[in-house]
Design a protein around this motif. Sequence first.
Motif, PDB file in Angstrom:
ATOM      1  N   ARG A   1     -15.383  15.031 -34.344  1.00  0.00           N
ATOM      2  CA  ARG A   1     -16.767  14.691 -34.021  1.00  0.00           C
ATOM      3  C   ARG A   1     -17.657  15.933 -34.044  1.00  0.00           C
ATOM      4  NH1 ARG A   1     -15.762  11.804 -29.776  1.00  0.00           N
ATOM      5  NH2 ARG A   1     -16.523  13.059 -28.025  1.00  0.00           N
TER       6      ARG A   1
ATOM      7  N   ASP B   1     -15.276   6.084 -33.088  1.00  0.00           N
ATOM      8  CA  ASP B   1     -16.009   5.120 -32.271  1.00  0.00           C
ATOM      9  C   ASP B   1     -17.214   5.728 -31.563  1.00  0.00           C
ATOM     10  OD1 ASP B   1     -14.620   6.742 -30.560  1.00  0.00           O
ATOM     11  OD2 ASP B   1     -13.866   5.131 -29.279  1.00  0.00           O
ATOM     12  N   ARG B   2     -17.596   6.953 -31.947  1.00  0.00           N
ATOM     13  CA  ARG B   2     -18.688   7.644 -31.265  1.00  0.00           C
ATOM     14  C   ARG B   2     -19.785   8.059 -32.232  1.00  0.00           C
ATOM     15  NH1 ARG B   2     -17.972   8.946 -25.454  1.00  0.00           N
ATOM     16  NH2 ARG B   2     -15.999   7.908 -24.975  1.00  0.00           N
TER      17      ARG B   2
ATOM     18  N   SER C   1     -20.928   7.099 -21.082  1.00  0.00           N
ATOM     19  CA  SER C   1     -20.675   7.122 -22.529  1.00  0.00           C
ATOM     20  C   SER C   1     -21.330   5.955 -23.251  1.00  0.00           C
ATOM     21  CB  SER C   1     -19.164   7.100 -22.801  1.00  0.00           C
ATOM     22  OG  SER C   1     -18.595   5.879 -22.349  1.00  0.00           O
TER      23      SER C   1
ATOM     24  N   TYR D   1     -22.311   9.506 -27.386  1.00  0.00           N
ATOM     25  CA  TYR D   1     -22.247   8.160 -26.824  1.00  0.00           C
ATOM     26  C   TYR D   1     -21.445   7.244 -27.740  1.00  0.00           C
ATOM     27  CZ  TYR D   1     -25.566   9.116 -23.085  1.00  0.00           C
ATOM     28  OH  TYR D   1     -26.157   9.609 -21.952  1.00  0.00           O
ATOM     29  N   ARG D   2     -20.863   6.222 -27.136  1.00  0.00           N
ATOM     30  CA  ARG D   2     -20.090   5.273 -27.920  1.00  0.00           C
ATOM     31  C   ARG D   2     -21.003   4.557 -28.909  1.00  0.00           C
ATOM     32  NH1 ARG D   2     -16.932   1.681 -24.053  1.00  0.00           N
ATOM     33  NH2 ARG D   2     -18.672   0.234 -24.296  1.00  0.00           N
TER      34      ARG D   2
ATOM     35  N   ASN E   1     -18.071   0.051 -31.085  1.00  0.00           N
ATOM     36  CA  ASN E   1     -17.166   1.147 -31.448  1.00  0.00           C
ATOM     37  C   ASN E   1     -17.322   1.548 -32.916  1.00  0.00           C
ATOM     38  OD1 ASN E   1     -16.009   1.528 -28.919  1.00  0.00           O
ATOM     39  ND2 ASN E   1     -14.384   0.030 -29.282  1.00  0.00           N
TER      40      ASN E   1
END
Length: 584
Positions: free
Chosen positions: A14, A51-52, A321, A329-330, A350
């Motif tokens: 990420r 998923d973020r 989140s 954040y998700r 997600n």
Amino acid sequence: MRGDSDLRAKLEKRIRIAAKKEPADIVITNGKIVNVFTGELMDGDVAIADDRIAGIGSYQGKQIIDAEGKYIVPGLIDGHVHIESSMLTPQEFTKILLLHGVTTVITDPHEIANVAGAAGIQYMLDASEDLPIDIRVMLPSCVPAVPEDSNGATLYAKDLAPFYSHDRVLGLAEIMDFPSVYETQSDMIDKFILTKKHNRLMDGHAAGIEREKLNVYSAAEIRNDHEATTLQEAKDRLDLGMYLMIREGTVAKDLKALLPAITLRNSRRCLFVTDDKLVDDLVEEGSVNYSVRLAIEEGLDPIIAIQMATINAAECFQLDSIGAVSPGYRADFLLLDNLEEFSIHSVYRNGQCVVEKGKLRRKVQHFKSSYLDTNLPTINCAKLSSADLKLPLTSESCHIIEIIPNSIVTKEVIEKVQMVDGYFQPSLEKDQLKLVVVERHHQTGNIGKAIVKGFGFKRGAIATTISHDSHNIVAVGTNDQDLLSAIHELQEIKGGIVVVSEGKVVAALPLPIAGLISDQDYLTVYEQLKILNHKVRILQGYATFNPFLTLSFLSLTVIPALKLTDKGLFDFQSFSYKDVSLNL
């Protein structure tokens, strides 16, 4: 550890994507991002890693999705709901909510806990695993709701303790037994201490509690409440530092009354909840998306309404989140065609598209559980006779429960009634009907009987095993024979909702899971409920409220003013039982 290594790999990926050292998995382009932190619209690509959300700006991606000018808003959050009240399993509930843009719910399984105790909580936790919606649980605080209730189980602090190890348990749900808090009763304080020991949260339930006594909840570190029904009650909660939960469900519709309490200065302390909403309203109106749309129609700024359904709810429950379209954040978000009408084009959970153009794109597996066979009771009471339903009176002047349409609050009125041989006789002209509550958990033989007005029935009876919060059998009718037929049918189908006319069952919705939940898919339940609604209109004529849900709240002793339990007529003001007859 494997979990740590997976977390490290995802985090490093990420960061690399955020730094533009490698392409994102997905990039959403050409969208207008609703920034819930600043209250503004923001341009930029949304880069997703697993998923973020990894970044907002200008990004390259392995998959590019053109938003075509649509609005990108966070996935919606319902801050307080009882899934059982939808009459659906968590799987079927999930299907509907995703269609309406809800990606997270905070649920309190106290309905099924009042029937089945800890086994009911475990069932809801198990049935809500691995779903394409995030179901967080607040543990039932009052099972029974008050010590006077006759429910199926009792949960003490020691019974709740094992559940705090579950990663989706957030704390202690709506604390509705105000006298136990006020009097610092031992088990209630034990539950508070247990919750604080695990650094979890506590929900309020301050129905009918005046401003000065509301301090008791705040002093106990209860930081939210969903029972405000007036502007003054809303202001009281905000003044004392509580989050104001604005409820809009099937019966309790408080949004329009409370909306004027929201200002630019306090709006970030307000959020939307549904509390109790039947499957037909969920299908036709939606969940908190309906609250957002209605609030906008009533003049609330669209971005404030979106904040209330997203970041405000997330912050209320310390879920750091979710609730925003922002890096870290998700990746739960919606694409809206129109901000003012809140029309949903697609739903992402997600980082994956789960709804597009009103169609589910992910299959939700049916949940099978041994609890259905071994741990979740349904109906446990003897078969009744017409003699069991007689209501003896000592005076023709009586205390009567008067319902308030679209409210779970009732009025107490005193009126003269008809008597035959010393027993109450329902009057269609005066709209005075018989209300009955039958204990269904332990074969105590308790049967409460009272008089109710406001249903407007001209014939027949309805009955259900959905009876908050003890969930005994509750029935209302114009005559004893139809009442008896309705109760007998509930026993045959192991719980549910029944409509009877002229001694015949004209419609029924079986709820074999604890007498609260159907084992069918949501469309089947929806069609069954439509038939019930049609048949009850024949009994009732035109009405502007839901008689089934209204009936289901007539046993809830923690809501003003008069209610009926299996033990008799209950007065909220004195928190005690009283005779139906007015003894002068």
